[in-house]
Design an enzyme around this catalytic site. Structure first.
Site, PDB file in Angstrom:
ATOM      1  N   ASP A   1      -5.339   3.919  -1.819  1.00 61.59           N
ATOM      2  CA  ASP A   1      -3.396   4.491  -2.148  1.00 61.59           C
ATOM      3  C   ASP A   1      -3.342   5.428  -3.379  1.00 61.59           C
ATOM      4  OD1 ASP A   1      -2.962   2.269  -0.599  1.00 61.59           O
ATOM      5  OD2 ASP A   1      -2.414   1.255  -2.299  1.00 61.59           O
TER       6      ASP A   1
ATOM      7  N   ASN B   1       2.905   1.784  -3.157  1.00 59.77           N
ATOM      8  CA  ASN B   1       2.128   2.104  -4.044  1.00 59.77           C
ATOM      9  C   ASN B   1       1.892   4.003  -4.197  1.00 59.77           C
ATOM     10  OD1 ASN B   1       1.366  -0.775  -4.940  1.00 59.77           O
ATOM     11  ND2 ASN B   1      -0.755  -1.003  -3.790  1.00 59.77           N
TER      12      ASN B   1
ATOM     13  N   ASP C   1       1.297  -1.277  -0.036  1.00 56.76           N
ATOM     14  CA  ASP C   1       0.199  -0.007  -0.207  1.00 56.76           C
ATOM     15  C   ASP C   1       1.095   1.333   0.198  1.00 56.76           C
ATOM     16  OD1 ASP C   1       0.826  -0.552   2.784  1.00 56.76           O
ATOM     17  OD2 ASP C   1      -1.426   0.608   3.406  1.00 56.76           O
TER      18      ASP C   1
END
Length: 322
Positions: A263, A40, A37
């Site tokens: 994200d 990203n 996460d």
């Protein structure tokens, strides 16, 4: 130039390949990539021309080498990446349903990133946080450290904030990463108390505080700047001097994969705030990028699919998000 430190874990990703559906006997083809996460978010920040470093630990293996090369290719700073001899990155598998919703399966208990808060170099790493304008991490980041590691990280963030660093906390919650919800609630409360900006959602908070209303959930978060994403594409904002509701533009393309929607929203929000936009403008930017990302398979869209760069008002380092 304003800078961001993203702290977290990148793992090897196995994703069901197109045309690789299971045969019912455990078959099916999977493609290999990398993801996580906060990683990203770092990718999208870099693509939005924000100076960003990724802070994590990797092994000394070929897969870790590939990760470093990929991050460098995206202009993500890797000087704060610790390399641990004999260790490996974690691994996860994604399965998607017909609506593009994803389910994750993780193998990460012995991953190198879990040791980031207990290394000989940890003090130097944590002292570096005060050199950034923003420190960004998620609840998933906090879930991979033990209690002592989380305390060490929070103490460093508090020291950095005294010198003007801003702490952005994303509540990305995965129940399997926590021993129980009481521990998660305690850690969330500590993060809320320390944060300057909280990015959260009904999906995350209702898993921890079931049955509560939007007002009750938002009241749990004392931070001055709050972005609360609802189940529908709407964000409720609270910031010094006001509140607002920001609604995403209607989708014109089909949703393919919701991976990294939050994200990418976080990246666009942070980038806009650093560039001088107010919270409403930043949330609009977040919705725009998230709406684009979910039209492509995978967490990271092709570079050609990124929206044209929008020029914001210039902002000075340290003051951009205040």
């Amino acid at each position: 130039m304003a800078s961001v430190a993203c702290i977290g874990e990148c793992m090897v990703e196995l994703r069901q390949a197109q045309g690789g559906q299971s045969t019912g006997q455990g078959g099916g083809l999977y493609s290999r990539g990398f993801g996580g996460d906060t990683l990203n978010t770092a990718v999208y920040l870099a693509r939005l021309e924000v100076k960003v470093d990724y802070l994590t630990a990797l092994g000394d293996d070929a897969l870790s080498d590939e990760m470093i090369a990929a991050w460098n290719a995206e202009s993500i700073g890797t000087r704060r990446v610790m390399r641990l001899p004999g260790k490996l990155p974690g691994l996860y598998m994604i399965q998607l349903d017909a609506k593009g919703e994803r389910q994750f399966f993780h193998w990460r208990d012995s991953a190198a990133a879990r040791q980031l808060m207990s290394l000989p170099e940890t003090d130097e790493l944590l002292n570096s946080l005060m050199s950034y304008d923003i420190v960004y991490l998620s609840a998933i980041t906090l879930s991979i450290y033990d209690a002592a590691g989380r305390d060490r990280l929070f103490a460093a963030i508090k020291r950095a904030r005294l010198l003007g660093t801003r702490f952005v906390f994303d509540t990305n919650f995965r129940a399997r990463g926590w021993p129980d919800r009481d521990v998660a609630r305690e850690v969330f409360a500590a993060a809320f108390a320390a944060a300057d900006i909280v990015l959260t959602s009904t999906e995350d908070l209702l898993a921890l505080y079931p049955g509560e209303s939007h007002d009750q959930l938002m009241a749990r978060i004392p931070t001055p700047e709050l972005v609360f994403r609802l189940a529908e594409p709407v964000s409720l904002l609270r910031f010094p001097g006001g509140t607002s509701e920001v609604r995403a533009e209607p989708m014109t393309k089909p949703v393919v994969d919701t991976t990294a929607a939050g994200d990418s929203f976080a990246a666009a929000y942070i980038a806009a705030r650093l560039a001088g936009s107010d919270p409403v403008e930043a949330a609009q930017a977040g919705h725009r990028l998230a709406s684009l990302v979910i039209c492509y398979a995978g967490a990271i869209v092709p570079g050609y699919a990124m929206p044209p760069k929008k020029r914001h008002r210039p902002a000075t380092s340290r003051q951009a998000t205040k």
